[in-house]
Design an enzyme around this catalytic site. Structure first.
Site, mmCIF file in Angstrom:
data_model
loop_
_atom_site.group_PDB
_atom_site.id
_atom_site.type_symbol
_atom_site.label_atom_id
_atom_site.label_comp_id
_atom_site.label_asym_id
_atom_site.label_seq_id
_atom_site.Cartn_x
_atom_site.Cartn_y
_atom_site.Cartn_z
ATOM 1 N N GLU A 163 0.820 -1.220 0.000
ATOM 2 C CA GLU A 163 0.000 0.000 0.000
ATOM 3 C C GLU A 163 0.857 1.275 0.000
ATOM 4 O OE1 GLU A 163 -2.876 -0.555 -0.655
ATOM 5 O OE2 GLU A 163 -3.609 -2.390 0.309
ATOM 6 N N ASP A 214 -2.552 -1.272 -9.361
ATOM 7 C CA ASP A 214 -2.856 -2.651 -9.014
ATOM 8 C C ASP A 214 -2.957 -3.407 -10.332
ATOM 9 O OD1 ASP A 214 -2.984 -2.558 -6.288
ATOM 10 O OD2 ASP A 214 -5.147 -2.250 -6.185
#
Lengths: 278, 529
Positions: free
Chosen positions: B189, B352
């Site tokens: 993250e 992602d």
């Protein structure tokens, strides 16, 4: 120029939070129908570890989560006496400010903080006679910055050598100014020749104002503060600077600024106030 | 002449989901869908580019849990069953839509898509598609990096030992799968707390990625904005995300994936088909869910019922148009940046990986078109990997202490620490402390005790996966995330108590070892600091 730059204003994190959450959530599809009556929430985990600890975690520049536990010995030693209170002390070590929170029987607390400061928590017992006994101390943490780190000499802020910096920052998508900057702007020696100022200010302030309003959730009066300076000092360029297209009531603006702690009277006001009040 | 560089980073991650105790487990579909819709299409496209001699470079993080699942024989055989059923369904769909011109081309597309996935998975890579990515790395077009072990969110891991274990285990696991150590790391993250650069430096992990404000709000302010990396420690560099280009792809409103001609994700045959017809392709509970065949396009801001049929050819054309648009914007960006920088800018765009294909169906084609256009149509921009850029411009790169940050909503720790999930940290941090205690207490364990200690380390690492806290916040499959967190903490505590009491129940251990098989190579002593 404004059209060109407007296409770069994309770093609007706060504005897009819901949208981003929505997109991120798609990685793990939402189950809209559930047939199971039994939902497996997992195996048992302890309610209580019978340990002494006090830990501190930041959520963001503005909030800290503190949690703790006291073991049975400590509880029986200090809290059989009804008059004793458990106090969470949050120390802002940078500014040397401490707040006391009477936390009762809680084992965690969310505390408001300010960015870029060192914080430490302690848990103390406060006796009825006011005496305090420290039980636990957390480690020290630093809250993140929510804006640019400025250490540039204030007289160089508007210099040409900073032009590249302002440019790269702005197209990186962030606001290259912060509270300190605004303070410096406020204290800027406006009586001195301003020939260095207009180019950068005129170029970026309109954009920065938008960024302030859109992403940092700063108060509108603060951006008015800059707009006001612009209107006062650069009345000729007003057409390119006006953000909202609305006229600003100078008296009202000054009133707002005063409530925000800005004792703000510009010497030049008398000569340009006609431009402000239409 | 090259005036600037594009640093495309694909972050491929799924949490470790493997349930041998059930015949059929819903959440294992996350992996299966990602294999068919993202990993194989990306492999397929990159392989085609390599075959055609297109010069390109993509950085890709493949996280340890994902690698471990991709090489797992149980999950591989379950995937083959899964995709075989989809091939069967898609063949039925071709017949069913034979006289339906609105859907026939799309039905053919799905049949080819699933058959191709099965062929590549089973026959080209023998069930292990990690070999495909490895092949691309060995041929110089992919720079594969690791991630911290279970994608633990480092700013909320309490002890230095536990942070170190996340990084070290991730690095060692990479070596197991790719035959050498990684050059860089994706911090889960982009979570950065200012406390890990010593570890990265010590482990020779030369680069990582931060969100825009991690660099912009760093100390001192960065000379080049986010258009060059900063040096955070001897031999460790941080690259900041470019907000502008990321948003063009990420944003569901303004971004390319929201184009009305792209395939609609939410209108799925699993809900549209006759129940008796679709039932054999649903999970054993018989509940209607997405099966992955979707016949409609986004159409506009309309109800799912008002969506119009998807036209594959137009979807592809849109992907090509968007790739051209994206490249044009990057060229303008580079030209503009050249006025203000004395080195060529690097534009870092992390995604992602699962955005491409799974959510944005045409995404892999967009990437392929983009890379082809970069290669054939212009010479202003090149794709580059972080080590190449560092090698070329390290003398100009300035030192900085970045600002703690993440790429989650709001930019800091909010997603992983809020009222919905704050309760987990008390347990996670206690387990961290206990693991360090065990590692120090038993510096040279052997035999059964060693197995117990290694399993403790696995359970702690699995509990630390950022995915559980993330799901609790987004509210998608909260019971499962809660179960996973609690199960791992429960198992950890039980093993811990057995170890301290000396009462080692081998049957219990075996059961857990059989379930949580991740990191067979682990050495619990990584927690001794």
């Amino acid at each position: 120029m404004d059209n060109f730059f407007s296409s770069w204003i994309k770093f609007t994190k706060t504005e897009n939070v819901e949208e981003i959450k929505e997109l991120e959530g798609k990685k793990f599809p939402i189950e809209s129908e559930k047939s199971e009556i039994f939902i497996d929430w997992g195996e048992e985990i302890p309610d209580y570890y019978n340990k002494n600890y006090l830990r501190i975690l930041y959520q963001d520049p503005y909030r800290i989560f503190v949690y703790w536990e006291l073991d049975i010995d400590t509880i029986s030693k200090y809290f059989n006496d009804m008059g004793n209170k458990l106090i969470l002390k949050m120390h802002n070590l940078t500014d040397n400010i401490t707040i006391n929170i009477n936390v009762g029987n809680a084992t965690s607390w969310w505390v408001h903080t300010t960015p870029d400061k060192k914080y430490r928590a302690t848990l103390v017992v406060k006796r009825e006679n006011g005496e305090e006994i420290q039980l636990l101390r957390s480690k020290t943490i630093e809250t993140p910055r929510d804006c640019i780190y400025w250490k540039t000499d204030e007289h160089k802020i508007f210099s040409r050598e900073n032009l590249n910096f302002f440019e790269l920052f702005t197209i990186s998508g962030a606001l290259p100014i912060n509270w300190d900057f605004l303070e410096k702007l406020k204290n800027y020696p406006w009586d001195e020749p301003l020939f260095k100022v207009p180019e950068i200010l005129l170029r970026y302030l309109p954009l920065w104002l938008k960024l302030i309003l859109r992403q940092l959730n700063l108060t509108i009066p603060l951006s008015f503060f800059i707009e006001y300076i612009l209107k006062v000092y650069f009345p000729q360029e007003l057409h390119s600077i006006i953000l909202s297209g609305e006229n600003i009531d100078v008296e009202k603006l000054e009133e707002i600024l005063k409530t925000k702690g800005y004792d703000f009277t510009l010497p030049i006001q008398s000569s340009s106030s006609s431009n402000m009040k239409k | 002449m090259t005036k600037g560089f594009l640093n495309i980073v694909l972050h491929a991650h799924l949490p470790f989901v493997r349930h041998p105790e059930y015949e059929d487990f819903l959440e294992e579909d996350w992996l299966f869908e990602a294999i068919s819709e993202t990993y194989i299409p990306l492999l397929d496209r990159f392989t085609a580019l390599l075959r055609d001699g297109v010069k390109f470079k993509i950085t890709m993080s493949i996280t340890p849990p994902l690698s471990e699942m991709l090489v797992d024989p149980l999950l591989q055989s379950r995937y083959i069953k899964h995709i075989e059923k989809l091939v069967e369904l898609s063949e039925k769909e071709v017949i069913r839509n034979k006289n339906n011109p609105d859907f026939y081309d799309t039905a053919i597309m799905y049949r080819n898509h699933f058959k191709n996935a099965l062929e590549i998975f089973k026959n080209v890579y023998g069930g292990n598609i990690l070999n495909g990515f490895k092949y691309l790395q060995e041929n110089g077009v992919l720079e594969i990096i690791t991630c911290n072990a279970t994608h633990g969110f480092l700013p909320l891991i309490n002890s230095q030992e536990a942070k170190y274990a996340q990084i070290k285990v991730g690095k060692e696991n990479y070596k197991k799968h790719f035959g050498r150590y990684p050059r860089g790391i994706w911090l889960a993250e982009c979570g950065y707390d200012g406390e890990i650069e010593n570890i990265l430096s010590r482990e020779n992990l030369n680069f990582f990625f931060l969100d825009t404000h991690g660099i912009l709000f760093g100390k001192p302010h960065p000379k080049y904005g986010v258009f060059a990396p900063v040096k955070v420690k001897e031999n460790v560099y941080a690259f900041g995300r470019d907000g502008e280009s990321s948003e063009e792809v990420w944003s569901s409103q303004r971004g390319y994936p929201g184009d009305y001609y792209y395939r609609e994700f939410y209108r799925d045959l699993g809900y549209d088909a006759d129940y008796e017809y679709i039932k054999p392709y649903l999970h054993s509970d018989g509940v209607r869910r997405n099966v992955g065949i979707k016949y409609y396009r986004i159409t506009g801001k309309v109800d799912l019922g008002a969506k119009k049929p998807y036209i594959p050819q137009i979807g592809l054309e849109k992907a090509a148009i968007h790739a051209g648009d994206f490249l044009g914007k990057r060229i303008n960006q580079v030209h503009h940046l050249n006025n203000f920088m004395d080195i060529p800018p690097i534009i870092t765009i992390p995604f992602d990986a699962e955005l491409f294909g799974h959510w944005w169906f045409e995404g892999p084609m967009f990437l392929e078109y983009l890379l082809r256009k970069i290669h054939y149509d212009q010479d202003i921009i090149e794709t580059i990997s972080p080590p190449e850029y560092i090698e070329m411009f390290h003398e100009k790169i300035e030192e900085q202490k970045p600002n703690p940050s993440s790429w989650g909503a709001d930019g800091y720790n909010f997603v992983w620490l809020n009222g919905k999930n704050d309760w987990i940290y008390r347990h996670q941090h206690m387990a961290e402390d206990r693991m360090v205690e065990l590692a120090k207490k038993f510096p040279e364990a052997k035999g059964l005790l060693k197995r117990f200690l290694n399993q403790c380390a696995r359970e702690l690492l699995l509990a630390e996966s950022s995915d559980w806290a993330f799901i609790m916040t987004t509210g998608t499959t909260v019971p499962y995330a809660t179960k996973r967190f609690k199960d791992h903490i429960h198992r950890f505590n039980k093993l811990y108590e057995m170890i301290l009491s000396g009462n080692l129940d081998e049957n219990y251990l075996k059961d857990i070892e059989n379930k949580d098989t991740i990191f067979q190579e682990i050495d619990y002593r990584v927690y001794a600091g």
